[in-house]
Design a protein around this motif. Structure first.
Motif, short mmCIF file in Angstrom:
data_model
loop_
_atom_site.label_atom_id
_atom_site.label_comp_id
_atom_site.label_asym_id
_atom_site.label_seq_id
_atom_site.Cartn_x
_atom_site.Cartn_y
_atom_site.Cartn_z
N THR A 16 63.07 61.44 -15.12
CA THR A 16 63.40 62.86 -15.24
C THR A 16 64.57 63.05 -16.20
O THR A 16 64.54 63.92 -17.06
N ALA A 17 65.59 62.20 -16.08
CA ALA A 17 66.74 62.30 -16.97
C ALA A 17 66.33 62.03 -18.41
O ALA A 17 66.78 62.70 -19.33
N GLN A 18 65.43 61.04 -18.59
CA GLN A 18 64.97 60.73 -19.94
C GLN A 18 64.18 61.91 -20.50
O GLN A 18 64.35 62.29 -21.65
N ALA A 19 63.29 62.51 -19.72
CA ALA A 19 62.48 63.63 -20.19
C ALA A 19 63.37 64.82 -20.53
O ALA A 19 63.09 65.54 -21.47
N GLN A 20 64.46 65.03 -19.77
CA GLN A 20 65.34 66.14 -20.05
C GLN A 20 66.12 65.93 -21.33
O GLN A 20 66.52 66.89 -21.96
N SER A 21 66.36 64.68 -21.74
CA SER A 21 67.10 64.43 -22.97
C SER A 21 66.22 64.61 -24.21
O SER A 21 66.71 64.65 -25.32
N GLN A 22 64.90 64.70 -24.01
CA GLN A 22 63.98 64.95 -25.11
C GLN A 22 64.11 66.41 -25.55
O GLN A 22 64.49 67.27 -24.77
N ASP A 23 63.74 66.69 -26.77
CA ASP A 23 63.70 68.05 -27.26
C ASP A 23 62.67 68.84 -26.45
O ASP A 23 61.58 68.34 -26.19
N PRO A 24 62.99 70.07 -26.03
CA PRO A 24 62.04 70.84 -25.21
C PRO A 24 60.71 71.10 -25.92
O PRO A 24 59.71 71.35 -25.26
N GLY A 25 60.68 71.03 -27.24
CA GLY A 25 59.45 71.26 -27.98
C GLY A 25 58.52 70.06 -28.02
O GLY A 25 57.43 70.13 -28.56
N THR A 26 58.95 68.92 -27.46
CA THR A 26 58.13 67.71 -27.46
C THR A 26 57.08 67.81 -26.37
O THR A 26 57.42 68.02 -25.21
N PRO A 27 55.79 67.67 -26.71
CA PRO A 27 54.75 67.71 -25.69
C PRO A 27 54.95 66.61 -24.65
O PRO A 27 55.43 65.52 -24.96
N ALA A 28 54.58 66.88 -23.39
CA ALA A 28 54.81 65.94 -22.29
C ALA A 28 54.11 64.61 -22.53
O ALA A 28 54.66 63.55 -22.23
N ALA A 29 52.90 64.62 -23.06
CA ALA A 29 52.16 63.38 -23.31
C ALA A 29 52.87 62.53 -24.37
O ALA A 29 52.87 61.30 -24.28
N VAL A 30 53.49 63.18 -25.33
CA VAL A 30 54.23 62.46 -26.36
C VAL A 30 55.55 61.94 -25.78
O VAL A 30 55.92 60.79 -26.00
N ALA A 31 56.24 62.76 -25.01
CA ALA A 31 57.52 62.37 -24.41
C ALA A 31 57.37 61.14 -23.52
O ALA A 31 58.29 60.33 -23.41
N ALA A 32 56.20 60.97 -22.90
CA ALA A 32 55.96 59.81 -22.04
C ALA A 32 55.93 58.51 -22.83
O ALA A 32 56.14 57.44 -22.27
N LYS A 33 55.68 58.58 -24.13
CA LYS A 33 55.61 57.39 -24.98
C LYS A 33 56.91 57.13 -25.73
O LYS A 33 57.02 56.16 -26.46
N VAL A 34 57.89 58.03 -25.60
CA VAL A 34 59.13 57.92 -26.36
C VAL A 34 60.28 57.55 -25.43
O VAL A 34 60.46 58.16 -24.37
#
Length: 126
Positions: A16-34
């Protein structure tokens, strides 16, 4: 049993912390790979394309800079097998300049057909 639940909770909070540090415009499927190390500084992975010619994983990722300032991006791909273990020795970090409001594509090829998944690790400097 309690230790297992505690570990699962800690892992969930870390994701959750990692996903929150991603740019909000990043799609969830992409954020899971970053795997972002530090703040995104306005840089996001806008799209990831995956192909498997000759049973070897090939990945292309589009990095977009939403800020006017130029950014330096350090990145590498970590290749994983079906159970999540690293395949190969790992790539070295690569450096790329990303102009303000610019976009650039990075590409990598898995070291062998054993790799079935990946993570794009990134560190963005001001």
């Amino acid at each position: 049993m309690f230790k297992r639940i505690l570990v699962l909770c800690a892992a969930s909070l870390a994701l959750t912390a990692q996903a929150q540090s991603q740019d909000p415009g990043t799609p969830a499927a992409v954020a899971a790979k970053v795997a972002l190390r530090g703040e995104s500084q306005g840089v996001r992975v806008s799209e990831i394309r995956i192909t498997r010619p000759n049973d070897i994983l090939v990945v292309q990722a589009d990095l977009a800079n939403g800020e006017r300032a130029d950014r330096t991006v350090f990145y590498r791909f970590r290749w994983l097998d079906t159970v999540g273990n690293q395949v190969g020795d790992g790539e070295s970090w690569k450096q790329m300049g990303l102009l303000g409001k610019g976009q650039q594509t990075v590409k990598s090829v898995a070291p062998s057909g054993i790799a079935t998944d990946f993570r794009l690790e990134m560190n963005v400097e001001k």
